[in-house]
Design an enzyme around this catalytic site. Structure first.
Site, mmCIF file in Angstrom:
data_model
loop_
_atom_site.group_PDB
_atom_site.id
_atom_site.type_symbol
_atom_site.label_atom_id
_atom_site.label_comp_id
_atom_site.label_asym_id
_atom_site.label_seq_id
_atom_site.Cartn_x
_atom_site.Cartn_y
_atom_site.Cartn_z
ATOM 1 N N TYR A 142 -9.490 -9.119 2.162
ATOM 2 C CA TYR A 142 -9.767 -9.714 3.477
ATOM 3 C C TYR A 142 -8.662 -9.311 4.440
ATOM 4 O O TYR A 142 -7.470 -9.436 4.123
ATOM 5 C CB TYR A 142 -9.840 -11.229 3.359
ATOM 6 C CG TYR A 142 -10.056 -11.948 4.678
ATOM 7 C CD1 TYR A 142 -11.285 -11.890 5.317
ATOM 8 C CD2 TYR A 142 -9.028 -12.682 5.257
ATOM 9 C CE1 TYR A 142 -11.492 -12.546 6.522
ATOM 10 C CE2 TYR A 142 -9.227 -13.351 6.462
ATOM 11 C CZ TYR A 142 -10.456 -13.284 7.092
ATOM 12 O OH TYR A 142 -10.649 -13.937 8.273
ATOM 13 N N ASP A 237 -1.762 -4.053 4.154
ATOM 14 C CA ASP A 237 -1.917 -5.390 4.710
ATOM 15 C C ASP A 237 -1.070 -6.334 3.862
ATOM 16 O O ASP A 237 -1.493 -6.799 2.804
ATOM 17 C CB ASP A 237 -3.391 -5.805 4.687
ATOM 18 C CG ASP A 237 -3.613 -7.194 5.268
ATOM 19 O OD1 ASP A 237 -2.627 -7.932 5.456
ATOM 20 O OD2 ASP A 237 -4.774 -7.552 5.523
ATOM 21 N N LYS A 265 2.003 -14.971 9.115
ATOM 22 C CA LYS A 265 2.774 -16.103 9.582
ATOM 23 C C LYS A 265 3.953 -16.484 8.711
ATOM 24 O O LYS A 265 4.744 -17.346 9.088
ATOM 25 C CB LYS A 265 1.865 -17.308 9.802
ATOM 26 C CG LYS A 265 0.967 -17.673 8.633
ATOM 27 C CD LYS A 265 -0.065 -18.715 9.057
ATOM 28 C CE LYS A 265 -1.055 -19.018 7.942
ATOM 29 N NZ LYS A 265 -1.945 -17.873 7.640
#
Length: 429
Positions: A142, A237, A265
């Protein structure tokens, strides 16, 4: 009716599905999600006053635990001077410098507002740098909810991707191709056929969105090789793995240097932030230095930057990563012993402070099909049993778990005690 049930019913009248991000609704496991009131260390407390040991950690970034005093103090200090300026600050430079120092191939970095935004921007940059359109991703990985990434595989290697959500046009999906994770033969076959069309391949080097699936030996190296051979860019990623599996992310752990890296984050102590970076020759194509446009008023906002710097301080303490890995090994070993003692087929993958538990008799879980073939119903029973016992796990068989520096050995032991109790119930069922 519990307070969480009352709030969930109320939320459904105003918020789609009652939640602001789909997995929170417990749709895949059933039941009512506990509404969280507060967090402290490795614990969270819901609105009904029940306390849980938390292995979600806001989906990974709370690697030092909830409301760590050093992080909270940094946020409060920054807030006293202003929450947002839409203008440059000195602290942004400091955070950029500390990120670049951790990731060997990253000479420049751009702060953004989320992992999704970081990925979207990195892909745009890769297409601009190569002059090509096609992106390759892997099933089960994802990368955020940008249109071109919500795509499933077509009927063969030569087909374009198929949208997996209404509202995504065929045009947005057609330039994304999907391959099985860990299948280097499929990768090499595709590049042999269409390598001159492929701008980039994006991959979670450890796939955390199908429950912590590790790269097989040679897979990441193979991606690096086909990109070098055909002039495509390799995008890691590391929204989930960056700072989590190693100080310099999975690329340091596996000694593979991507062309571009995306982060999430965790670099902001769990506050809304993201980043993408790589060699200066690519990053200087980003506006205003170059023609590739990307902007954001809240990019590098003072609160997230302050929280990120404070988190990095704690992670740079001597032995921090060794401690995280040791805690995770202790937990995983204990869970494995519990499952074996109760004759429950189970495989537990882990790396750094990430782990994934799969109810399967398979010897390896290496891709999305392997995960899907596991006993999802048993996982759902396991999840609710652990939740009832005060252990908060991700509400999906396709998500990873996370250990933080705040998880003390007594908490790990308590988790294993509860796991023994729930495993006994599963065996009896």
């Amino acid at each position: 009716m519990s307070r969480s049930e009352e709030l969930f019913l109320k939320a459904k009248t105003m918020i789609p599905g009652g939640v602001n991000s789909p997995v929170r609704a417990f749709k895949s496991v059933g039941g009512t999600p506990p509404f969280i009131r507060s967090g402290q260390g490795a614990h969270i407390t819901d609105v009904d006053g029940k306390v849980y040991i938390d292995y979600v950690g806001s989906w990974g970034p709370l690697i030092v635990g909830h409301t760590h005093p050093h992080v909270v103090e940094a946020i409060c200090r920054a807030a006293e001077n202003g929450c947002s300026f839409g203008a440059p600050t000195e602290a942004e430079i400091t955070l950029a410098e500390r990120i670049i120092e951790r990731f060997p191939g990253m000479e420049m970095v751009r702060l953004v507002n989320s992992g999704t935004e970081a990925v979207m921007s990195a892909i745009r940059l890769a297409r601009a740098a190569t002059g090509r359109d096609v992106l390759v991703k892997f099933e089960g990985c994802y990368h955020g909810h940008a249109d071109g990434l919500l795509v499933a595989a077509g009927s063969g290697l030569a087909t374009f991707g198929v949208p997996t959500s209404p509202g995504i046009t065929r045009a947005a999906a057609r330039d994304t191709l999907v391959l099985p994770f860990n299948d280097l033969t499929a990768v090499e076959t595709l590049w042999a056929e269409r390598g001159n069309e492929i701008a980039a391949v994006i991959v979670e080097p450890v796939a955390g969105n199908m429950g912590c699936v590790l790269p097989l030996p040679g897979f990441l190296e193979g991606l690096r090789n086909v990109c070098d051979t055909h002039g495509s860019l390799l995008i890691f990623d590391e929204v989930m793995t960056g700072l989590r599996v190693d100080r310099g992310g999975a690329q340091t752990l596996y000694n593979i240097r991507p062309d571009l890296t995306t982060l999430g984050k965790i670099i902001g102590g769990g506050l809304p932030v993201g980043a993408y970076g790589g060699p200066a020759k690519w990053m200087e194509m980003i506006a205003p230095a170059g023609p590739v446009y990307q902007a954001g008023t809240l990019s590098g906002n003072p609160l997230a930057v302050a929280a990120g710097l404070a988190t990095l301080d704690l992670l740079d303490a001597p032995g921090a990563y060794a401690t995280l890995a040791a805690k995770t090994r202790y937990l995983v070993k204990g869970l494995d012993q519990v499952m074996c003692a109760n004759n429950i087929p189970c495989l537990i993958n882990h790396v750094g402070s990430m782990f994934g538990l799969f109810f399967t008799s398979a010897q390896t879980v290496a891709n999305f099909t392997d995960v899907s073939n596991g006993d999802i119903n048993r996982f759902n029973l396991w999840f609710h049993g652990m939740l009832q016992e005060g252990i908060y796990l991700a509400p999906s068989a396709f998500e990873a778990g996370f250990v933080s520096l705040a998880h003390e050995e007594t908490m790990l032991d308590q988790t294993l005690t509860m796991a023994e109790r729930v495993a006994g119930q599963l065996r009896a069922a």
